[in-house]
Design an enzyme around this catalytic site. Structure first.
Site, PDB file in Angstrom:
ATOM      1  N   ASP A 165       0.793  -1.229   0.000  1.00  0.00           N
ATOM      2  CA  ASP A 165       0.000   0.000   0.000  1.00  0.00           C
ATOM      3  C   ASP A 165       0.823   1.275   0.000  1.00  0.00           C
ATOM      4  O   ASP A 165       0.336   2.332   0.395  1.00  0.00           O
ATOM      5  CB  ASP A 165      -0.907  -0.015   1.241  1.00  0.00           C
ATOM      6  CG  ASP A 165      -0.117  -0.194   2.526  1.00  0.00           C
ATOM      7  OD1 ASP A 165       1.105   0.022   2.513  1.00  0.00           O
ATOM      8  OD2 ASP A 165      -0.725  -0.561   3.551  1.00  0.00           O
ATOM      9  N   GLU A 177      -0.246  -9.027  -1.275  1.00  0.00           N
ATOM     10  CA  GLU A 177      -0.850  -8.461  -0.060  1.00  0.00           C
ATOM     11  C   GLU A 177      -2.074  -7.611  -0.433  1.00  0.00           C
ATOM     12  O   GLU A 177      -2.223  -6.456  -0.007  1.00  0.00           O
ATOM     13  CB  GLU A 177       0.168  -7.651   0.752  1.00  0.00           C
ATOM     14  CG  GLU A 177      -0.190  -7.560   2.235  1.00  0.00           C
ATOM     15  CD  GLU A 177       0.841  -6.806   3.055  1.00  0.00           C
ATOM     16  OE1 GLU A 177       1.854  -7.429   3.424  1.00  0.00           O
ATOM     17  OE2 GLU A 177       0.638  -5.617   3.341  1.00  0.00           O
ATOM     18  N   GLU A 200      -2.255   5.124   2.904  1.00  0.00           N
ATOM     19  CA  GLU A 200      -2.169   3.706   2.512  1.00  0.00           C
ATOM     20  C   GLU A 200      -3.523   3.088   2.180  1.00  0.00           C
ATOM     21  O   GLU A 200      -3.630   2.254   1.283  1.00  0.00           O
ATOM     22  CB  GLU A 200      -1.480   2.894   3.614  1.00  0.00           C
ATOM     23  CG  GLU A 200       0.019   3.168   3.763  1.00  0.00           C
ATOM     24  CD  GLU A 200       0.329   4.405   4.599  1.00  0.00           C
ATOM     25  OE1 GLU A 200      -0.615   5.044   5.121  1.00  0.00           O
ATOM     26  OE2 GLU A 200       1.524   4.748   4.736  1.00  0.00           O
ATOM     27  N   HIS A 225       6.359   5.232  13.009  1.00  0.00           N
ATOM     28  CA  HIS A 225       6.663   6.027  11.818  1.00  0.00           C
ATOM     29  C   HIS A 225       5.427   6.541  11.086  1.00  0.00           C
ATOM     30  O   HIS A 225       5.528   7.369  10.192  1.00  0.00           O
ATOM     31  CB  HIS A 225       7.487   5.217  10.818  1.00  0.00           C
ATOM     32  CG  HIS A 225       6.700   4.125  10.146  1.00  0.00           C
ATOM     33  ND1 HIS A 225       5.910   4.359   9.038  1.00  0.00           N
ATOM     34  CD2 HIS A 225       6.559   2.827  10.427  1.00  0.00           C
ATOM     35  CE1 HIS A 225       5.333   3.229   8.675  1.00  0.00           C
ATOM     36  NE2 HIS A 225       5.702   2.284   9.502  1.00  0.00           N
ATOM     37  N   ARG A 279       2.538   8.275   9.287  1.00  0.00           N
ATOM     38  CA  ARG A 279       2.298   9.679   8.952  1.00  0.00           C
ATOM     39  C   ARG A 279       1.249  10.311   9.876  1.00  0.00           C
ATOM     40  O   ARG A 279       1.410  11.430  10.342  1.00  0.00           O
ATOM     41  CB  ARG A 279       1.796   9.725   7.508  1.00  0.00           C
ATOM     42  CG  ARG A 279       2.064  10.943   6.723  1.00  0.00           C
ATOM     43  CD  ARG A 279       1.811  10.626   5.257  1.00  0.00           C
ATOM     44  NE  ARG A 279       2.996  10.043   4.656  1.00  0.00           N
ATOM     45  CZ  ARG A 279       3.850  10.708   3.888  1.00  0.00           C
ATOM     46  NH1 ARG A 279       3.618  11.958   3.586  1.00  0.00           N
ATOM     47  NH2 ARG A 279       4.915  10.129   3.402  1.00  0.00           N
ATOM     48  N   HIS A 324      13.177   5.226  12.804  1.00  0.00           N
ATOM     49  CA  HIS A 324      12.976   5.509  11.372  1.00  0.00           C
ATOM     50  C   HIS A 324      13.812   6.726  10.989  1.00  0.00           C
ATOM     51  O   HIS A 324      14.019   7.622  11.808  1.00  0.00           O
ATOM     52  CB  HIS A 324      11.481   5.771  11.165  1.00  0.00           C
ATOM     53  CG  HIS A 324      11.032   5.798   9.743  1.00  0.00           C
ATOM     54  ND1 HIS A 324      11.325   6.840   8.890  1.00  0.00           N
ATOM     55  CD2 HIS A 324      10.298   4.926   9.010  1.00  0.00           C
ATOM     56  CE1 HIS A 324      10.785   6.602   7.698  1.00  0.00           C
ATOM     57  NE2 HIS A 324      10.147   5.435   7.750  1.00  0.00           N
TER      58      HIS A 324
HETATM   59  C1  UD1 Z   1       6.579   5.030   3.744  1.00  0.00           C
HETATM   60  C2  UD1 Z   1       5.203   4.557   3.250  1.00  0.00           C
HETATM   61  C3  UD1 Z   1       4.472   3.814   4.363  1.00  0.00           C
HETATM   62  C4  UD1 Z   1       5.327   2.720   4.953  1.00  0.00           C
HETATM   63  C5  UD1 Z   1       6.670   3.281   5.366  1.00  0.00           C
HETATM   64  C6  UD1 Z   1       7.569   2.160   5.822  1.00  0.00           C
HETATM   65  C7  UD1 Z   1       4.006   5.966   1.659  1.00  0.00           C
HETATM   66  C8  UD1 Z   1       3.157   7.149   1.481  1.00  0.00           C
HETATM   67  N1  UD1 Z   1       4.384   5.704   2.908  1.00  0.00           N
HETATM   68  O1  UD1 Z   1       6.329   5.999   4.737  1.00  0.00           O
HETATM   69  O2  UD1 Z   1       3.293   3.235   3.842  1.00  0.00           O
HETATM   70  O3  UD1 Z   1       4.671   2.201   6.076  1.00  0.00           O
HETATM   71  O4  UD1 Z   1       7.287   3.925   4.244  1.00  0.00           O
HETATM   72  O5  UD1 Z   1       8.625   2.631   6.604  1.00  0.00           O
HETATM   73  O6  UD1 Z   1       4.345   5.297   0.706  1.00  0.00           O
HETATM   74  N2  UD1 Z   1      14.108   8.582   4.957  1.00  0.00           N
HETATM   75  C9  UD1 Z   1      15.475   8.571   4.810  1.00  0.00           C
HETATM   76  N3  UD1 Z   1      16.079   7.393   4.466  1.00  0.00           N
HETATM   77  C10 UD1 Z   1      15.387   6.253   4.274  1.00  0.00           C
HETATM   78  C11 UD1 Z   1      13.994   6.271   4.438  1.00  0.00           C
HETATM   79  C12 UD1 Z   1      13.372   7.449   4.766  1.00  0.00           C
HETATM   80  O7  UD1 Z   1      16.135   9.566   4.972  1.00  0.00           O
HETATM   81  O8  UD1 Z   1      16.002   5.226   3.973  1.00  0.00           O
HETATM   82  C13 UD1 Z   1      13.439   9.857   5.325  1.00  0.00           C
HETATM   83  C14 UD1 Z   1      13.418  10.861   4.169  1.00  0.00           C
HETATM   84  O9  UD1 Z   1      13.674  12.121   4.701  1.00  0.00           O
HETATM   85  C15 UD1 Z   1      11.972  10.814   3.711  1.00  0.00           C
HETATM   86  C16 UD1 Z   1      11.236  10.489   5.006  1.00  0.00           C
HETATM   87  O10 UD1 Z   1      12.101   9.598   5.695  1.00  0.00           O
HETATM   88  O11 UD1 Z   1      11.573  12.025   3.139  1.00  0.00           O
HETATM   89  C17 UD1 Z   1       9.870   9.856   4.856  1.00  0.00           C
HETATM   90  O12 UD1 Z   1       9.894   8.780   3.946  1.00  0.00           O
HETATM   91  P1  UD1 Z   1       8.577   8.416   3.089  1.00  0.00           P
HETATM   92  O13 UD1 Z   1       8.851   7.197   2.265  1.00  0.00           O
HETATM   93  O14 UD1 Z   1       8.102   9.619   2.377  1.00  0.00           O
HETATM   94  O15 UD1 Z   1       7.493   8.106   4.163  1.00  0.00           O
HETATM   95  P2  UD1 Z   1       7.432   6.989   5.291  1.00  0.00           P
HETATM   96  O16 UD1 Z   1       6.798   7.621   6.472  1.00  0.00           O
HETATM   97  O17 UD1 Z   1       8.741   6.319   5.422  1.00  0.00           O
HETATM   98  N1  UDP Z   2      12.118  -3.570  10.379  1.00  0.00           N
HETATM   99  C1  UDP Z   2      13.488  -3.621  10.155  1.00  0.00           C
HETATM  100  N2  UDP Z   2      14.293  -2.814  10.909  1.00  0.00           N
HETATM  101  C2  UDP Z   2      13.834  -1.957  11.824  1.00  0.00           C
HETATM  102  C3  UDP Z   2      12.425  -1.880  12.027  1.00  0.00           C
HETATM  103  C4  UDP Z   2      11.589  -2.695  11.273  1.00  0.00           C
HETATM  104  O1  UDP Z   2      13.960  -4.401   9.343  1.00  0.00           O
HETATM  105  O2  UDP Z   2      14.638  -1.268  12.473  1.00  0.00           O
HETATM  106  C5  UDP Z   2      11.234  -4.424   9.558  1.00  0.00           C
HETATM  107  C6  UDP Z   2      10.145  -5.203  10.266  1.00  0.00           C
HETATM  108  O3  UDP Z   2      10.594  -6.485  10.641  1.00  0.00           O
HETATM  109  C7  UDP Z   2       9.054  -5.301   9.212  1.00  0.00           C
HETATM  110  C8  UDP Z   2       9.243  -4.037   8.395  1.00  0.00           C
HETATM  111  O4  UDP Z   2      10.539  -3.549   8.693  1.00  0.00           O
HETATM  112  O5  UDP Z   2       9.296  -6.395   8.347  1.00  0.00           O
HETATM  113  C9  UDP Z   2       8.194  -3.035   8.745  1.00  0.00           C
HETATM  114  O6  UDP Z   2       8.518  -1.816   8.147  1.00  0.00           O
HETATM  115  P1  UDP Z   2       7.885  -0.451   8.606  1.00  0.00           P
HETATM  116  O7  UDP Z   2       7.435  -0.562  10.006  1.00  0.00           O
HETATM  117  O8  UDP Z   2       8.872   0.601   8.253  1.00  0.00           O
HETATM  118  O9  UDP Z   2       6.658  -0.280   7.597  1.00  0.00           O
HETATM  119  P2  UDP Z   2       5.152  -0.840   7.604  1.00  0.00           P
HETATM  120  O10 UDP Z   2       5.194  -2.311   7.755  1.00  0.00           O
HETATM  121  O11 UDP Z   2       4.431  -0.144   8.704  1.00  0.00           O
HETATM  122  O12 UDP Z   2       4.626  -0.414   6.277  1.00  0.00           O
END
Ligand code: UD1
Ligand code: UDP
Length: 366
Positions: free
Chosen positions: A96, A118, A132, A205, A207, A238
């Protein structure tokens, strides 16, 4: 040779698509093309390394402060020419995220059939989780093959199908991934810091939890650690800077909370197994916990994973400080309640979801 084009961009998609990629690569007659959007950069790369996946395409879209619009438009634009060149026979997306939603739309625009891994998860609340819930409804409208993890997710799809669509219940590929990561004589320096204390593993994490809800979650953590001598918290944080600065402000003076970089998936799964209790707003963690016998208090108002609640491993506690504090201290004090939650049954299949998905992909491509 049929071409299957697999797209993912964030940590959870990568973890749950890795077993599918591995399974596709085992099969004859299929060329697997892996395309990462890198909506996440570091957190995606951690997963690629653990599962030894080398992408064929890397869209490298992540930017600081990215918005839903920038993610969507970059994925759509960058995929257009690649799909035109490659002309794949099918695209697979997961879950999602905005990566998955935009990629499936890019495929639809070029009449490329999509398989949705999924499929069928729902809260029916468009703002929780946001965005999502809308993303998954859009993908489920577009996809020809709907790989639902459970009968409950299948039931959300029935009665609302286009002519081309077919649903298959496969289990969740998260369970396939756990088989590759958990076990052995696992050790880690942070577990040395935990020592024989009870470890609460924290992840946040979402939003919709940014700001006040997250502040309340962190306040509850401070209250719990003040009350229990033998409890500590490990928080693999995160990389979102908004989360990092709030955690720094509220938790950094608490010596019983260890804030660490995101763990790679092998480490995280083993930490989750070793934890006494998990506090999390993560979707993936809710799927993994019943297989690890670790109770989870879910820091959200809604969940699209009722299976874990039914299995007894998860409890929805929302984001109010007082409620989180009460529910956490209850589980720390009441061993009978704790044991009931820890004795879980995995509702997410037999760990061969990726095999069933790939069998169906091959059938579809015939
Ligand atoms: C995204 C997904 C969410 C998922 C989550 C998993 C969308 C809208 N959201 O949300 O569904 O649950 O990922 O974690 O698709 N960042 C870094 N390095 C990284 C990752 C993130 O710096 O490796 C920072 C960046 O500043 C980025 C911010 O995190 O702008 C947010 O990342 P983003 O993918 O936009 O949203 P998530 O809250 O991570
Ligand atoms: N996870 C990871 N390292 C971490 C925290 C979570 O590998 O420090 C894994 C966790 O086991 C799960 C996935 O990341 O498989 C979940 O990701 P996240 O919580 O970022 O996103 P969501 O599942 O809520 O979309």
């Amino acid at each position: 040779m049929k071409k299957v084009f697999v797209v993912f961009g964030t940590r959870p998609e990568a973890i749950k698509m890795a077993p599918v990629v591995k399974e596709l690569q085992k099969r004859d007659g299929i060329r697997t093309i892996v395309c990462v959007t890198a909506q996440h950069r570091a957190m995606l790369d951690q997963v690629l390394e653990v599962f030894h996946i080398k992408p064929d395409y890397d869209l490298d879209i992540m930017e600081p402060g990215q918005t839903l619009t920038t993610i969507t438009t970059k994925v759509l634009t960058k995929l257009e020419s690649i799909l035109l060149d490659e002309q794949p026979d099918m695209m697979l997306v997961h879950g999602d995220t905005t990566t998955a939603m935009a990629a499936s739309l890019a495929a639809f625009y070029q009449h490329i059939p999509v398989g949705h891994v999924e499929a069928g998860l729902r809260t029916y609340d468009l703002y929780s989780p946001f965005p999502e819930e809308m993303n998954r409804q859009i993908i489920d409208r577009i996809a020809f093959r709907l790989y639902a993890p459970t009968d409950a997710s299948k039931s959300h799809l029935e009665g609302n199908l286009n002519n081309e669509q077919k649903i298959l219940v496969t289990g969740n590929t998260a369970i396939d991934a756990l088989k590759a990561t958990v076990g052995g004589n696992y050790t880690h320096p942070v577990l040395g810091w935990v020592d024989d204390r009870r470890m609460i593993l924290l992840t946040t994490h979402r939003r919709e939890n940014l700001g006040k809800p997250m502040r309340q979650i962190f306040d509850a953590i401070n209250r719990v650690t003040a009350d229990f001598e033998d409890v500590c918290v490990v928080y693999p944080i995160h990389l979102n800077p908004k989360i990092q600065s709030l955690a720094q402000e509220i938790l950094s003076d608490n010596a019983k909370v260890k804030i660490i970089d995101p763990l790679d998936v092998l480490d995280f799964h083993n930490f989750a197994k070793r934890a006494y209790l998990i506090l999390s707003d993560s979707g993936g963690v809710q799927e993994e916990a019943p297989s690890l016998n670790t109770p989870v208090l879910v820091l959200r108002e809604t969940t699209e994973r009722p299976e874990g609640i039914k299995a007894g491993t998860l409890k929805l506690v929302g984001t109010e400080s007082e409620k989180i504090y009460r529910e956490t201290t209850h589980l720390l004090n009441d061993s009978a309640s704790y044991e009931r939650m820890a004795k879980a049954r995995n509702p997410y299949g037999d760990g061969f979801a990726s095999r069933y998905i790939v069998d169906d992909v091959i059938e579809f491509l015939k």
